[in-house]
Design a protein around this motif. Structure first.
Motif, PDB file in Angstrom:
ATOM      1  N   LEU A  66       0.768  -1.235   0.000  1.00  0.00           N
ATOM      2  CA  LEU A  66       0.027  -0.043  -0.014  1.00  0.00           C
ATOM      3  C   LEU A  66       0.981   1.233  -0.107  1.00  0.00           C
ATOM      4  CD1 LEU A  66      -2.985   1.173   0.286  1.00  0.00           C
ATOM      5  CD2 LEU A  66      -2.587   0.976   2.737  1.00  0.00           C
ATOM      6  N   GLU A  67       1.833   1.125   0.801  1.00  0.00           N
ATOM      7  CA  GLU A  67       2.834   2.274   0.797  1.00  0.00           C
ATOM      8  C   GLU A  67       3.383   2.567  -0.564  1.00  0.00           C
ATOM      9  OE1 GLU A  67       5.642   1.733   4.021  1.00  0.00           O
ATOM     10  OE2 GLU A  67       4.197   1.913   5.672  1.00  0.00           O
ATOM     11  N   THR A  68       4.003   1.446  -1.145  1.00  0.00           N
ATOM     12  CA  THR A  68       4.736   1.848  -2.423  1.00  0.00           C
ATOM     13  C   THR A  68       3.758   1.769  -3.675  1.00  0.00           C
ATOM     14  OG1 THR A  68       4.970  -0.795  -2.814  1.00  0.00           O
ATOM     15  CG2 THR A  68       6.737   0.438  -1.568  1.00  0.00           C
ATOM     16  N   GLU A  69       2.634   1.229  -3.825  1.00  0.00           N
ATOM     17  CA  GLU A  69       1.707   1.205  -4.678  1.00  0.00           C
ATOM     18  C   GLU A  69       0.499   1.962  -4.755  1.00  0.00           C
ATOM     19  OE1 GLU A  69       0.970  -2.751  -6.169  1.00  0.00           O
ATOM     20  OE2 GLU A  69       3.062  -3.396  -5.520  1.00  0.00           O
ATOM     21  N   GLY A  70       0.139   2.550  -3.503  1.00  0.00           N
ATOM     22  CA  GLY A  70      -1.142   3.157  -3.289  1.00  0.00           C
ATOM     23  C   GLY A  70      -2.035   2.430  -3.066  1.00  0.00           C
ATOM     24  N   GLY A  71      -3.348   2.754  -3.163  1.00  0.00           N
ATOM     25  CA  GLY A  71      -4.505   1.822  -2.897  1.00  0.00           C
ATOM     26  C   GLY A  71      -5.511   2.562  -3.835  1.00  0.00           C
ATOM     27  N   LEU A  72      -7.033   1.981  -3.589  1.00  0.00           N
ATOM     28  CA  LEU A  72      -8.154   2.504  -3.936  1.00  0.00           C
ATOM     29  C   LEU A  72      -8.882   3.022  -2.747  1.00  0.00           C
ATOM     30  CD1 LEU A  72      -8.669  -0.097  -6.526  1.00  0.00           C
ATOM     31  CD2 LEU A  72      -7.952   1.892  -7.116  1.00  0.00           C
ATOM     32  N   SER A  73      -9.694   4.179  -2.956  1.00  0.00           N
ATOM     33  CA  SER A  73     -10.787   4.617  -1.829  1.00  0.00           C
ATOM     34  C   SER A  73     -12.052   3.540  -2.052  1.00  0.00           C
ATOM     35  CB  SER A  73     -11.435   6.097  -2.394  1.00  0.00           C
ATOM     36  OG  SER A  73     -12.054   5.815  -3.592  1.00  0.00           O
ATOM     37  N   SER A  74     -12.700   3.597  -0.951  1.00  0.00           N
ATOM     38  CA  SER A  74     -13.861   2.603  -1.045  1.00  0.00           C
ATOM     39  C   SER A  74     -14.766   3.013  -1.924  1.00  0.00           C
ATOM     40  CB  SER A  74     -14.584   2.774   0.574  1.00  0.00           C
ATOM     41  OG  SER A  74     -14.999   4.086   0.611  1.00  0.00           O
ATOM     42  N   ALA A  75     -14.864   4.325  -2.330  1.00  0.00           N
ATOM     43  CA  ALA A  75     -15.747   4.910  -3.404  1.00  0.00           C
ATOM     44  C   ALA A  75     -15.219   4.346  -4.738  1.00  0.00           C
ATOM     45  CB  ALA A  75     -15.731   6.356  -3.588  1.00  0.00           C
ATOM     46  N   GLU A  76     -14.034   4.292  -5.133  1.00  0.00           N
ATOM     47  CA  GLU A  76     -13.526   3.658  -6.141  1.00  0.00           C
ATOM     48  C   GLU A  76     -13.919   2.185  -6.283  1.00  0.00           C
ATOM     49  OE1 GLU A  76     -11.903   3.151 -10.162  1.00  0.00           O
ATOM     50  OE2 GLU A  76     -12.490   4.954  -8.882  1.00  0.00           O
TER      51      GLU A  76
END
Length: 102
Positions: A66-76
């Motif tokens: 998650l730190e390196t690649e990021g993530g998605l919001s719950s809305a996304e």
């Protein structure tokens, strides 16, 4: 993990009753050696996962990813899965109830 039937520990049985709401400390010459806390099946599962090294490794890999690649919001995530939009945050729902007098 060890499991002991309550009937096998009769000295403890009188202190452990269904619906007990406080921990029980087991001591040896005044030193705490174990704590028995009230719980249910979900509590037991949560505790076992919290001490499971394989599960902890999975969580750590996920945190790093998650730190390196990021993530998605719950809305996304909801949008990608074609789910309806959430009705708003808890705070927004509370404000709505207050505005309606509820």
């Amino acid at each position: 993990m060890k499991t002991i039937e309550l009937a096998e520990v009769s000295a403890l049985a009188q202190h452990l009753e269904a619906g007990a709401d406080e921990p029980l400390l087991l001591t040896d010459r005044g030193h705490v050696v174990a704590t028995i806390v009230p719980g249910n099946e979900q509590d037991a599962e949560d505790m076992l996962l919290s001490i499971n090294p394989k599960f902890q490794a999975i969580l750590e890999r996920s945190r790093k990813r998650l730190e390196t690649e990021g993530g998605l919001s719950s809305a996304e995530v909801r949008n990608r899965l074609g789910l309806p939009k959430a009705s708003g945050t808890k705070a927004a729902r509370r404000r709505g109830r207050k505005a309606r007098g509820g």
